[in-house]
Design an enzyme around this catalytic site. Sequence first.
Site, short mmCIF file in Angstrom:
data_model
loop_
_atom_site.label_atom_id
_atom_site.label_comp_id
_atom_site.label_asym_id
_atom_site.label_seq_id
_atom_site.Cartn_x
_atom_site.Cartn_y
_atom_site.Cartn_z
N ASP A 1 10.98 3.77 5.80
CA ASP A 1 9.94 2.84 6.22
C ASP A 1 10.50 1.54 6.83
O ASP A 1 11.20 0.79 6.16
CB ASP A 1 9.05 2.47 5.03
CG ASP A 1 8.65 3.68 4.18
OD1 ASP A 1 9.37 4.70 4.21
OD2 ASP A 1 7.64 3.60 3.48
N GLU B 1 4.92 2.60 9.02
CA GLU B 1 3.65 1.99 8.57
C GLU B 1 3.78 0.55 8.09
O GLU B 1 2.77 -0.12 7.93
CB GLU B 1 3.02 2.84 7.45
CG GLU B 1 3.78 2.77 6.15
CD GLU B 1 2.86 2.73 4.95
OE1 GLU B 1 1.67 3.03 5.09
OE2 GLU B 1 3.34 2.36 3.87
N ASN B 2 5.02 0.06 7.88
CA ASN B 2 5.21 -1.33 7.46
C ASN B 2 5.86 -2.19 8.53
O ASN B 2 6.34 -3.28 8.25
CB ASN B 2 6.05 -1.40 6.18
CG ASN B 2 5.38 -0.73 5.00
OD1 ASN B 2 5.92 0.21 4.44
ND2 ASN B 2 4.20 -1.19 4.64
N ASN C 1 -0.07 4.75 3.52
CA ASN C 1 -1.24 4.05 2.98
C ASN C 1 -1.63 2.82 3.79
O ASN C 1 -2.75 2.32 3.65
CB ASN C 1 -1.01 3.66 1.51
CG ASN C 1 0.26 2.87 1.31
OD1 ASN C 1 1.33 3.27 1.75
ND2 ASN C 1 0.15 1.74 0.66
N HIS C 2 -0.71 2.31 4.62
CA HIS C 2 -1.04 1.14 5.46
C HIS C 2 -1.36 1.52 6.91
O HIS C 2 -1.30 0.66 7.79
CB HIS C 2 0.12 0.14 5.44
CG HIS C 2 0.32 -0.51 4.11
ND1 HIS C 2 -0.66 -1.25 3.49
CD2 HIS C 2 1.39 -0.52 3.27
CE1 HIS C 2 -0.20 -1.70 2.32
NE2 HIS C 2 1.02 -1.25 2.16
N HIS D 1 4.39 10.74 1.80
CA HIS D 1 4.32 9.31 1.52
C HIS D 1 3.64 9.13 0.16
O HIS D 1 2.41 9.18 0.06
CB HIS D 1 3.52 8.62 2.63
CG HIS D 1 3.72 7.15 2.68
ND1 HIS D 1 4.82 6.56 3.28
CD2 HIS D 1 2.98 6.12 2.19
CE1 HIS D 1 4.72 5.25 3.18
NE2 HIS D 1 3.61 4.96 2.51
N HIS E 1 7.64 5.61 1.10
CA HIS E 1 6.71 4.67 0.46
C HIS E 1 7.35 3.77 -0.59
O HIS E 1 7.02 2.60 -0.65
CB HIS E 1 5.51 5.38 -0.16
CG HIS E 1 4.56 4.44 -0.88
ND1 HIS E 1 3.83 3.48 -0.22
CD2 HIS E 1 4.25 4.30 -2.19
CE1 HIS E 1 3.09 2.81 -1.10
NE2 HIS E 1 3.35 3.28 -2.30
N HIS F 1 10.38 2.65 -0.78
CA HIS F 1 11.36 1.77 -0.14
C HIS F 1 12.69 1.73 -0.89
O HIS F 1 13.54 0.89 -0.57
CB HIS F 1 10.83 0.34 0.04
CG HIS F 1 9.67 0.25 0.98
ND1 HIS F 1 9.19 -0.96 1.48
CD2 HIS F 1 8.84 1.20 1.49
CE1 HIS F 1 8.15 -0.74 2.27
NE2 HIS F 1 7.92 0.57 2.28
FE LIG Z 1 3.44 2.89 1.87
#
Ligand SMILES: [Fe+2]
Length: 259
Positions: free
Chosen positions: A10, A41-42, A68-69, A151, A176, A178
């Site tokens: 990520d 996603e981040n 999720n983001h 994720h 997810h 990290h």
């Molecule tokens: Fe995430």
Amino acid sequence: MELRVLAIGDVVGESGVDFLCRHLPTLRRQYDIHFTVVNGENAASNGLMPQQARDIFSAGADVITMGNHTWGKRQIVDEMERTPYILRPANYTSRAPGRGWGIFDGPRGTTIRVVNLIGRCSMDSNFDNPFTKMDEILKEGDATLTLVDFHAEATSEKGAMAWYLDGRAQALWGTHTHVPTADTQVFPKGLGFVTDLGMTGPTQSVIGIHPSQAINRFLGGLPQRFQPADGPCGMDGVLFTIDTNTRRCLSVERVDIDG
Ligand SMILES: [Fe+2]
């Protein structure tokens, strides 16, 4: 042939995008990578901006996965509708825009199916079952190889999914949390697995976020909008070497870069 797939953890914040752009091309050359998947996603902390997606593709990503983001930056929705190369979790409900998987061209006539899934343990409960969704996806179309970015928060959910897909997919990596895990392995029927890739972003942080903000949260202080930490970055990734004839993963190794 032996096909080398690079999965990158990520990307967190603008500094994470910059670090990726500086180091991914070298890493791809160094390991003679054929196909690269980056979780993005981040990149905008909460979500992914269209320009960041273009930068990540320019750096060498073939496919960007989310999590999720996904909807943190609504500007990405149009981009996702336009391009098949940005995936959101496939087990979002049918009301969600975009695509959860795709079949892409690989080298020498191979085809590579990439699937993005999201877990349900300690996550939003409004997702379809990722296990049965994966069964459905595998029945649709054929590909030389299948790669999965799962994720998810729970190590158990990621491990269970990996065993569930052993013999039906060639690589599954978790994203997810990290935090890179040290459990790279090849399962008996040829699936390569790692519980979590880790992240690409600030190393002096709590999963990418400024430490003081994380501490404040756990002390029960007023909620704050999380900001990526300052300071040096690193890039976490895992290399899967896959035999396209036997459709078995041969090796899984970490190729992390310290900042
Ligand atoms: Fe995430």
